[in-house]
Design a protein around this motif. Structure first.
Motif, short mmCIF file in Angstrom:
data_model
loop_
_atom_site.label_atom_id
_atom_site.label_comp_id
_atom_site.label_asym_id
_atom_site.label_seq_id
_atom_site.Cartn_x
_atom_site.Cartn_y
_atom_site.Cartn_z
N GLU A 141 -31.77 56.14 45.65
CA GLU A 141 -31.13 54.83 45.59
C GLU A 141 -29.92 54.97 44.69
N LEU A 142 -28.75 54.95 45.31
CA LEU A 142 -27.53 55.22 44.58
C LEU A 142 -26.57 54.05 44.71
N ALA A 143 -25.71 53.89 43.71
CA ALA A 143 -24.66 52.88 43.76
C ALA A 143 -23.65 53.25 44.83
N ALA A 144 -22.72 52.34 45.09
CA ALA A 144 -21.83 52.46 46.25
C ALA A 144 -21.07 53.79 46.30
N VAL A 145 -20.40 54.17 45.21
CA VAL A 145 -19.62 55.40 45.26
C VAL A 145 -20.51 56.63 45.26
N PRO A 146 -21.53 56.74 44.38
CA PRO A 146 -22.42 57.90 44.48
C PRO A 146 -23.11 58.02 45.84
N GLU A 147 -23.33 56.88 46.52
CA GLU A 147 -23.98 56.93 47.83
C GLU A 147 -23.13 57.67 48.86
N THR A 148 -21.84 57.80 48.60
CA THR A 148 -21.01 58.55 49.54
C THR A 148 -21.47 60.00 49.64
N ALA A 149 -22.21 60.49 48.63
CA ALA A 149 -22.76 61.84 48.70
C ALA A 149 -23.74 61.96 49.87
N LEU A 150 -24.48 60.88 50.14
CA LEU A 150 -25.40 60.88 51.28
C LEU A 150 -24.63 60.80 52.60
N TRP A 151 -23.53 60.04 52.60
CA TRP A 151 -22.71 59.93 53.81
C TRP A 151 -22.14 61.29 54.19
N THR A 152 -21.54 61.99 53.23
CA THR A 152 -20.95 63.30 53.54
C THR A 152 -22.02 64.32 53.90
N LEU A 153 -23.17 64.27 53.22
CA LEU A 153 -24.27 65.16 53.57
C LEU A 153 -24.69 64.94 55.02
N GLY A 192 -12.24 45.60 53.07
CA GLY A 192 -13.55 45.54 53.68
C GLY A 192 -13.57 45.80 55.16
N LYS A 193 -12.51 46.40 55.71
CA LYS A 193 -12.42 46.60 57.15
C LYS A 193 -12.85 48.00 57.60
N MET A 194 -13.21 48.85 56.67
CA MET A 194 -13.67 50.19 57.03
C MET A 194 -15.20 50.18 56.98
N ARG A 195 -15.80 49.78 58.09
CA ARG A 195 -17.24 49.62 58.11
C ARG A 195 -17.80 49.93 59.49
N THR A 196 -19.09 50.29 59.51
CA THR A 196 -19.85 50.42 60.74
C THR A 196 -20.88 49.31 60.71
N SER A 197 -21.80 49.33 61.66
CA SER A 197 -22.80 48.27 61.70
C SER A 197 -23.69 48.24 60.47
N GLY A 198 -23.91 49.41 59.85
CA GLY A 198 -24.82 49.44 58.71
C GLY A 198 -24.20 49.86 57.41
N TYR A 199 -22.91 50.19 57.40
CA TYR A 199 -22.31 50.77 56.19
C TYR A 199 -20.86 50.35 56.04
N ALA A 231 -17.55 51.36 53.71
CA ALA A 231 -17.00 52.33 52.77
C ALA A 231 -16.56 51.62 51.49
N PRO A 232 -16.81 52.21 50.31
CA PRO A 232 -16.37 51.60 49.05
C PRO A 232 -14.84 51.52 49.00
N PRO A 233 -14.31 50.58 48.22
CA PRO A 233 -12.85 50.50 48.07
C PRO A 233 -12.28 51.78 47.48
N MET A 234 -11.13 52.17 47.97
CA MET A 234 -10.46 53.38 47.50
C MET A 234 -9.14 52.99 46.83
N PRO A 235 -9.09 52.98 45.50
CA PRO A 235 -7.87 52.55 44.80
C PRO A 235 -6.70 53.51 44.94
N TRP A 236 -7.00 54.82 45.09
CA TRP A 236 -5.91 55.80 45.13
C TRP A 236 -5.77 56.40 46.53
N ALA A 237 -4.54 56.53 46.97
CA ALA A 237 -4.25 57.13 48.27
C ALA A 237 -2.92 57.85 48.19
N MET A 238 -2.70 58.74 49.15
CA MET A 238 -1.45 59.49 49.19
C MET A 238 -1.16 59.89 50.62
N ASP A 239 0.00 59.50 51.12
CA ASP A 239 0.41 59.98 52.43
C ASP A 239 0.83 61.44 52.33
#
Length: 275
Positions: A8-20, A200-207, A209-217
């Motif tokens: 049971e992980l918070a939103a950002v640490p849970e991304t480890a399960l997504w990538t796995l 909040g527009k990067m989502r699937t039916s069950g997930y 994605a956490p907000p991403m403050p930093w980006a780079m083209d």
């Protein structure tokens, strides 16, 4: 879900399960771009509704495999040049790169938040040449655990996009100034993608994605050099695919505007040696 572990992980640490999950989905394909039996093993051991939570998009798993492949190539190249070097993995989560590219002689240091490190220790107990450190990657106290007599390669895979831009710049500068002669491999999402996560527009039916403050083209890559005078080179690491539809589509994505300027990137920063 017969595994004993129920993370049971918070939103950002849970991304480890997504990538796995994405690595495991790809590794199970007969025409896989990424071979990662350790990821498949972990998914089978963990009691988590991966498919219900994250979906089973073949495109997502393939794109993830391309990103991971960029990091694997850079680490493997580093270990070929510096067989006894140290690989420092910031925000590593449940990444299984060690089992894919380790050369049997290098040292590995994994730095992640306490909850993520605790889970990693249970699921992937460290071997003799691995060390796990529970710490905030942006707090450079972890640097004291790195053997300065060895060559150093730092990776920040799936990490920097979750940090405020000022913290990203500070972390890059600190690495450049504390590890002369070393390198940092990092990835970035394009600005359009980050905007979708923040609204909040990067989502699937069950997930979602956490907000991403930093980006780079991609076209902004050279600006990373301004983080510190100790950065001597900035290099693009381009994904490769030797079969399937992506093999023909990738060259277009990497070279044809406007896609080429607004794609996800993996970048290597090289640091000056100490005078």
């Amino acid at each position: 879900m017969s595994g004993a572990e129920r993370p049971e992980l918070a939103a950002v640490p849970e991304t480890a399960l997504w990538t796995l999950w994405q690595r495991a989905v790809e590794a199970r394909r007969p025409d896989a771009l990424l071979h990662d039996p350790k990821a498949v093993e972990l998914v089978d051991r963990i009691d988590f509704p991966f498919a219900e939570r994250f979906g089973t998009s073949g495109l997502q798993s393939r794109l993830q495999a391309l990103r991971v492949g960029c990091f694997d190539r850079e680490v493997a190249d580093f270990l070929a040049r510096e067989p006894r070097g140290t690989v420092v993995c910031l925000g590593e989560g449940l990444e299984t790169q060690y089992w894919r590219v380790d050369n049997g002689r290098a040292q590995w240091l994994s730095v992640d938040l306490p909850e993520a490190t605790e889970l990693r220790e249970r699921l992937l107990p460290p071997g003799p040449r691995q060390r796990y450190l529970a710490a905030d990657a942006t707090d450079l106290t972890w640097a004291e655990a790195v053997d300065r007599d060895r060559a150093v390669l730092i990776t920040a895979q799936g990490l920097l996009m979750y940090l405020p831009p000022a913290r990203v710049r500070e972390l890059i500068a600190a690495c450049a100034e504390r590890f002369p002669g070393g390198s940092l491999v990092l990835d970035a999402v394009p600005r359009w993608f980050a905007r979708l996560t923040r609204t909040g527009k990067m989502r699937t039916s069950g997930y979602q994605a956490p907000p991403m403050p930093w980006a780079m083209d991609a076209r902004e890559r050279d600006k990373l050099r301004t983080a510190s005078p100790a950065i001597t080179a900035v290099r693009d690491v381009r994904p490769t695919a030797d079969h399937g539809p992506l093999a023909s589509l990738l060259p277009l994505t990497l070279t044809v505007p406007p896609l080429a300027g607004h794609r996800p990137t993996v970048t290597v920063l090289d640091f000056a040696t100490r005078a």
